[in-house]
Write an enzyme that holds these catalytic residues in place. Sequence first.
Site, PDB file in Angstrom:
ATOM      1  CE1 TYR A 155      -3.793   2.345   0.925  1.00 42.13           C
ATOM      2  CE2 TYR A 155      -2.438   3.137   2.614  1.00 42.13           C
ATOM      3  CZ  TYR A 155      -3.419   3.355   1.949  1.00 42.13           C
ATOM      4  OH  TYR A 155      -4.020   4.525   2.018  1.00 42.13           O
ATOM      5  CE  LYS A 159      -3.388   5.346  -0.972  1.00 40.52           C
ATOM      6  NZ  LYS A 159      -4.490   5.724  -2.016  1.00 40.52           N
TER       7      LYS A 159
END
Length: 253
Positions: A155, A159
């Site tokens: 994740y 990002k």
Amino acid sequence: MKQAKVAIVTGAGQGIGLEIARSLCVAGSHVILNDLEQSLTEEAVSSLSQEAKGRVIGCSGDSAKPELIQEMMDLAIREFGTVDQVVANAGITLFGSFLDYSMEDFQEVMRVNQLGTFLLTQAAARIMKSQPKGGSILFTSSVTGHQSHENLAAYAMSKAAVEMLAKNLVLELAPFGIRINAIAPGATLTERTTSDPDYAATWSRLTPLGKAAEAKDIAEAAYFLLSDAARHITGQTLIVDGGWTAISPSPYD
Ligand SMILES: NC(=O)c1ccc[n+]([C@@H]2O[C@H](COP(=O)([O-])OP(=O)(O)OC[C@H]3O[C@@H](n4cnc5c(N)ncnc54)[C@H](O)[C@@H]3O)[C@@H](O)[C@H]2O)c1
């Protein structure tokens, strides 16, 4: 009279996306509102329609699928003739320790968070480049793209990547008047996070400003970057985290 802007917001059936869509609606934009879940899309459209100055139209489906992205662009052009503000907000978090993380989970996080953002931006920019007024695009990143956070390797990587995409595209898109920025929220109270009953208390303790963000705190920063008030800002990430990334572990904690 000033022409209403036309916005597309993905992952906007609830949480941060819904609040960003609300801020755009209240300011007068027409909004194409997307969520993977049909029921959330419909509820959000009906709730926002009460306070919207313009129109709100739902377009449910997977925002990382090229056909759905094309459907949203076609809808905006057919109904309003333009696309001015695009928010790649849909993102998923699949927690897991790095050493055990599966390739399937990695690929799904990258598909939704990275590929979805890339393809949405590409489709929007192809329209915006032929508009004399250009356009404004915003990515929802995360503080995990800046600081280490356990069990979030994939994740966090996704990002950090979208923030670099915003910066990278400056050279290719600024000549067309297209601005691209990102917001990086810290701990924010949404349906995703409040499933943990201790979440608000834990983050109140850890956040210098004394509380986790409300979705509205993120949406107001997002609105600024999307609006003409940010007309000379592009390629930037605005961290909205109550000061959390400004500090490091202290011997006095
Ligand atoms: N809540 C936080 O603390 C926090 C912190 C940093 C960043 N973020 C980011 O903010 C964004 C929104 O998070 P949130 O907390 O509001 O999440 P949420 O889970 O409350 O809402 C996200 C919405 O996106 C939808 N969605 C998921 N995958 C989708 C897809 N492929 N296509 C279309 N819709 C999809 C979900 O159905 C859901 O309604 C995400 O990108 C997330 O990574 C959240």
